[in-house]
Each structure stands twice: as structure tokens, then as C-alpha cells.
Design an enzyme around this catalytic site. Structure first.
Site, PDB file in Angstrom:
ATOM      1  N   GLY A 184       3.997   8.955   2.377  1.00 20.17           N
ATOM      2  CA  GLY A 184       3.199   8.179   3.346  1.00 20.17           C
ATOM      3  C   GLY A 184       4.092   7.390   4.271  1.00 20.17           C
ATOM      4  O   GLY A 184       5.303   7.646   4.345  1.00 20.17           O
ATOM      5  N   ASN A 185       3.527   6.460   4.971  1.00 23.64           N
ATOM      6  CA  ASN A 185       4.340   5.579   5.821  1.00 23.64           C
ATOM      7  C   ASN A 185       3.688   4.202   5.891  1.00 23.64           C
ATOM      8  O   ASN A 185       2.605   3.993   5.348  1.00 23.64           O
ATOM      9  CB  ASN A 185       4.539   6.193   7.217  1.00 23.64           C
ATOM     10  CG  ASN A 185       3.230   6.394   7.951  1.00 23.64           C
ATOM     11  OD1 ASN A 185       2.533   5.433   8.262  1.00 23.64           O
ATOM     12  ND2 ASN A 185       2.884   7.644   8.224  1.00 23.64           N
ATOM     13  N   HIS A 186       4.353   3.267   6.580  1.00 28.53           N
ATOM     14  CA  HIS A 186       3.927   1.861   6.551  1.00 28.53           C
ATOM     15  C   HIS A 186       2.880   1.495   7.590  1.00 28.53           C
ATOM     16  O   HIS A 186       2.596   0.319   7.776  1.00 28.53           O
ATOM     17  CB  HIS A 186       5.143   0.944   6.740  1.00 28.53           C
ATOM     18  CG  HIS A 186       6.058   0.943   5.556  1.00 28.53           C
ATOM     19  ND1 HIS A 186       5.645   0.541   4.311  1.00 28.53           N
ATOM     20  CD2 HIS A 186       7.356   1.333   5.426  1.00 28.53           C
ATOM     21  CE1 HIS A 186       6.648   0.666   3.465  1.00 28.53           C
ATOM     22  NE2 HIS A 186       7.688   1.154   4.117  1.00 28.53           N
TER      23      HIS A 186
END
Ligand code: CTP
Length: 401
Positions: A210-212
Site C-alpha cells: 500500500g502507500n501513505h
């Protein structure tokens, strides 16, 4: 739409005045601030105490506040100017005729004449009165002054007769006002599609890549579009944000491929499309059925490319105004412009990684809006809500050019 709006409610003397208690409740529930002017005859039908309690404000009827304080007066000009909108409900034949002729023998009429905001009028009277030519001409005059009449309904009347003259129900009054406000907004009648948030690409049943991205920029864009009158489809990856709005339809997705399929579904009928999601470019080729055990010292994941949603929308584009985001670290304008051309966009929003407070995981953003004429509009560091408004202002300008 009514959230935070100042509403001045004038109540005149008809039996429908009892329904205004429900109307006040609905305005309060919608987040509006309410002040009420109750005419003397209306106070026979509904109590000032009830209305003051519901509206959380004193209810006023006279120019002068009390006998004891003859110098203390209710300032009709201030009341009229305070209001973002005024509604007179129920509006009796007497009050409408006075409003039409400019009579000013009570506080309500004086506030009406002072008000610069839109004025809505919900008439209520018996059927023969409602049909009378003098009432028709009062209503025509009031409409010609720019007031909006919320037509009376057909049904049982206080006289026992059946016919036209019942005041519209509180829910109908609210719906009328909302529709009327919406129809005057710049994105009224437009469908806006927005992608937001990160995507999660499954590795096994419990892990993902995923990412932030918090999704905040996309959510603010959705709220702004709705506040400008659009019907909004917000396709969002997993976030902690939530949104409650009659005109925002939230479509929750997890992976890039889910986001692609949902976005495609709403694209054709959309007028403006903004891809603000931080979509994973790659996903694991194989998703393990069972949780992967840590048996080896190293683990290699083979990744395959996800569909570039924005690029694919650019290929399908017909009449849509399509906007993408670019987060660049070097040759920013050049790279963003290249991306805009490659993906067949109408504009691109550039976030520079060199700007402190811009981009991922922060409540602020600093953007440049670049269009196909290579016009670059650069904005200061602002909250994401303000940035969203800047983006829509730029889009609206270009769509009307
Ligand atoms: N985007 C998308 N689908 C993807 C990847 C990106 O819709 N699979 C959209 C983003 O929502 C954003 C824009 O494309 O509007 C950003 O593109 P970006 O990922 O920065 O650039 P790329 O074209 O992937 O190029 P690169 O990563 O090489 O800079």
C-alpha cells in the site's frame, strides 16, 4: 447545502404556523442558524417559547423589545442583513399583499424590505382566497421582485374544504430551497467523478502493498464539487475518512483493478473527472491463498503492472474534462506536462515534492494547475479544502471559456 447558513424565518398568522416547529427542526438538523420573527396573529397558533427553544434564539415580534426598555429595539435592518436567506411560512394573503405593495407596519415586513438575500414565500390560505385575482397579482408582483414562491399544495384545508391552499410540508419546503440553491450553483446539473486514497494490492490473505495516501485531497475535491452543485461519485481506496452528503455517492474499493472497474462504470456519464488517487503501479503476480510462512531468509515477489486508470480514461474520453495529479521530484513542469499529454488530459495538478507541506499525509498542499495551452497557475500553500476550491475554479473557468 444549508449548513452554516443564516436563515430568517417569518411566521404569519395561519393555522399552518404550527408546522413551522417541524420546519425549524429540519433547518437546525441541516446545520443552519435560525432567527424567527413571529407576527402577533401567528403567536395565537404557535408559541414563541416553543420556537425559541427549537431555534436556540429569542423570537421577536415587535420593533421595540419591551415596555420597560423603550430604547431597546429589534433592528430590522440588522436582521435583514444577517440572513443568507429569508423564508416566510406560512405567508398569509394579508402579508403577501403588504409585501407586494411595500407596506411596512410590522417588524417582519420591515425586515423583508431590508433583506438583500433570496426570499422564499410559502403561501397558505383557503382555496377560494388562493384563487382570488388579487392574490394572484400579489404573487406575480412578488415573483417580479425576485422572490421565490413555494406553491401551496392540494389537500384538506382548515375550513374542511378540499383544494389548493395548504402550505407545502416542511420537508417539501426544505427540498424546494435546496433545489433552488443548487440550480444556481456553477456545477449544477454536472456529474463529477473523483478517485481518491491509496490502493491495497494483496500479497496473501493478511498482507498487502500500500502507500501513505490519506485520501484527504480527493475527499475535499468531492465536498467542494458537491458544494458547487454537482452530483459526485467518489471512488476511494481504503481510508479513515468518511463523508455524509446527499449528493456524494461513495464507492469503496481496495485494489487498483477494483478502482479501475468502478471508475470505468461511472466515466461515460461524467462531465468532470479528477484522478487524485495514489494508485499502486504494480501488484503481486500471485496472491497466496494462505498466509505466507517465514521459512526462507529472503522472499521474492514478482509484480505485474496495474492498469493506468487515468491513461485508460484519457483514451476513452469524449466530452469529459479530465484532470490528473502529478507528484514530481525533478523537472517538475516538464514531467507533469509530458504526463498530461501522454494521458490525453485537459489539465494536470502538479505537487512538488520540494514544497514543504505539500502532498501525502499532510492537511495542506501547494499546487500548480497546468492546462493544455501550457498556462501554469501556481498557488500558495493552503489547506486541502482551499486547494480543492482553487482546482474547481480553474476547471470552471476553462469549461466556460
Ligand atoms: N494514476 C491512475 N492509475 C494508475 C496510476 C496513476 O489513475 N495506475 C493516476 C493518478 O491518480 C494521478 C496520476 O495518474 O492522477 C499520477 O500519475 P503518476 O503515478 O504520478 O505518474 P505515472 O504516469 O505513473 O508516471 P511515473 O510514476 O513514472 O511518474
Amino acid at each position: 447545502m444549508l449548513n452554516g447558513k443564516n436563515i430568517l424565518l417569518g411566521i404569519t398568522g395561519g393555522i399552518a404556523a404550527y408546522k413551522t416547529t417541524f420546519l425549524v427542526r429540519l433547518f437546525i438538523k441541516a446545520g443552519a442558524n435560525i432567527k424567527i420573527i413571529l407576527t402577533h396573529s401567528a403567536s395565537s397558533f404557535v408559541s414563541p417559547l416553543t420556537l425559541a427553544t427549537l431555534s436556540k434564539n429569542p423570537v421577536v415580534s415587535d420593533f421595540v423589545k419591551t415596555e420597560a426598555h423603550m430604547t431597546d429595539w429589534n433592528n430590522h435592518v440588522e436582521l435583514g442583513l444577517w440572513a443568507d436567506l429569508m423564508i416566510i411560512a406560512p405567508a398569509t394573503a394579508n402579508t403577501m399583499s403588504k409585501m407586494a405593495s411595500g407596506s411596512c407596519d410590522n417588524l417582519l415586513l420591515a425586515a423583508y424590505l431590508s433583506a438583500k438575500c433570496p426570499v422564499y414565500i410559502a403561501p397558505a390560505m383557503d382555496l377560494d382566497m388562493y384563487k382570488h385575482p388579487s392574490i394572484k397579482s400579489s404573487m406575480e408582483a412578488l415573483v417580479s421582485y425576485g422572490n421565490k414562491i413555494i406553491p401551496a399544495k392540494n389537500g384538506e384545508l382548515a375550513s374542511g374544504l378540499h383544494g389548493e391552499g395548504r402550505m407545502a410540508e416542511p420537508e417539501e419546503i426544505i427540498a424546494f430551497i435546496k433545489n433552488n440553491i443548487r440550480s444556481g450553483l456553477p456545477l449544477s446539473g454536472n456529474k463529477v467523478l473523483i478517485t481518491a486514497g491509496p490502493t491495497y494490492e494483496a500479497i496473501d490473505p493478511v498482507r498487502f502493498i500500500g502507500n501513505h495516501s490519506s485520501g484527504l485531497m480527493g475527499f475535499e475535491l468531492a465536498k467542494t464539487a458537491a458544494s458547487l452543485g454537482a452530483e459526485v461519485y467518489l471512488v476511494t481506496g481504503p481510508t479513515h475518512l468518511s463523508i455524509q452528503h446527499d449528493n456524494i455517492h461513495v464507492v469503496d474499493v481496495v485494489s487498483a483493478e477494483d478502482m479501475y472497474h468502478s471508475t470505468k462504470m461511472y466515466f461515460e456519464t461524467s462531465d468532470i473527472v479528477i484522478c487524485a488517487a495514489a494508485v499502486a503501479d504494480y501488484r503481486p503476480k500471485q496472491v497466496a491463498d494462505q498466509k505466507i510462512k517465514k521459512s526462507d531468509d529472503t522472499l521474492t515477489l514478482e509484480l505485474v503492472k496495474n492498469t493506468d486508470i487515468l491513461m485508460s480514461l484519457g483514451r476513452q474520453k469524449t466530452r469529459q474534462f479530465l484532470v490528473g495529479f502529478a507528484l514530481e521530484t525533478e523537472n517538475e513542469v516538464e514531467n507533469a506536462t509530458g504526463k498530461m499529454k501522454r494521458k490525453n488530459l485537459d489539465a494536470i495538478v502538479l505537487n512538488s515534492m520540494q514544497d514543504k507541506g505539500a502532498g501525502f499525509g499532510v492537511p495542506t498542499n501547494k499546487i500548480s494547475f497546468i492546462d493544455t495551452n501550457s498556462t501554469i497557475t501556481t498557488f500558495e500553500l493552503k489547506t486541502k479544502a482551499e486547494v480543492a476550491m482553487d482546482i474547481f475554479n480553474e476547471i470552471i473557468k476553462r469549461r466556460h471559456a
